[in-house]
Motif scaffolding. Structure first.
Motif, PDB file in Angstrom:
ATOM      1  N   GLY A   5       0.487   5.410   1.722  1.00 27.14           N
ATOM      2  CA  GLY A   5       0.509   5.441   3.184  1.00 27.14           C
ATOM      3  C   GLY A   5       0.179   6.782   3.784  1.00 27.14           C
ATOM      4  O   GLY A   5       0.151   6.939   4.990  1.00 27.14           O
ATOM      5  N   GLU A   6      -0.109   7.773   2.946  1.00 25.14           N
ATOM      6  CA  GLU A   6      -0.439   9.099   3.462  1.00 25.14           C
ATOM      7  C   GLU A   6      -1.902   9.224   3.874  1.00 25.14           C
ATOM      8  O   GLU A   6      -2.260  10.111   4.624  1.00 25.14           O
ATOM      9  CB  GLU A   6      -0.085  10.173   2.441  1.00 25.14           C
ATOM     10  N   ASN A   7      -2.758   8.345   3.372  1.00 24.34           N
ATOM     11  CA  ASN A   7      -4.170   8.371   3.724  1.00 24.34           C
ATOM     12  C   ASN A   7      -4.466   7.258   4.717  1.00 24.34           C
ATOM     13  O   ASN A   7      -3.803   6.230   4.728  1.00 24.34           O
ATOM     14  CB  ASN A   7      -5.024   8.186   2.457  1.00 24.34           C
ATOM     15  N   SER A   8      -5.500   7.452   5.543  1.00 26.59           N
ATOM     16  CA  SER A   8      -5.797   6.501   6.616  1.00 26.59           C
ATOM     17  C   SER A   8      -6.129   5.102   6.112  1.00 26.59           C
ATOM     18  O   SER A   8      -5.914   4.127   6.806  1.00 26.59           O
ATOM     19  CB  SER A   8      -6.939   7.027   7.473  1.00 26.59           C
TER      20      SER A   8
END
Length: 85
Positions: A5-8
């Motif tokens: 969930g840290e990357n778009s």
């Protein structure tokens, strides 16, 4: 999954409380990730082209789709019948 969930492109949209008894166990995962991450899955750029769904159904016949989902806190479990789930 610590960093999920840290990357778009990694957008979490749900929490599954009982994975063992979930429909998620039936989702086909054999294609793996997208090609530019080393997998054999769909090319995200091709999905958005004019015939994207044709590309998906032809090249990835085992691909599963989410038809609908519910936000339980908003709908409430008592509001759903067995046929709705």
């Amino acid at each position: 999954l610590r960093m999920f969930g840290e990357n778009s492109w990694e957008t979490p949209f749900a929490t599954v409380l009982d994975v063992d008894n979930s429909a998620l166990r039936k989702i086909y995962s054999g294609y793996g990730d997208m090609p530019h991450f080393g997998g054999r899955g769909p090319d995200s750029a091709r999905i958005y082209e004019e015939h994207g769904y044709t590309y998906l159904s032809k090249e990835f016949p085992k691909l599963d789709y989410i038809d609908r989902c519910y936000v339980v806190d908003e709908v409430g479990l008592s509001d759903l019948s067995a046929g709705d789930l």
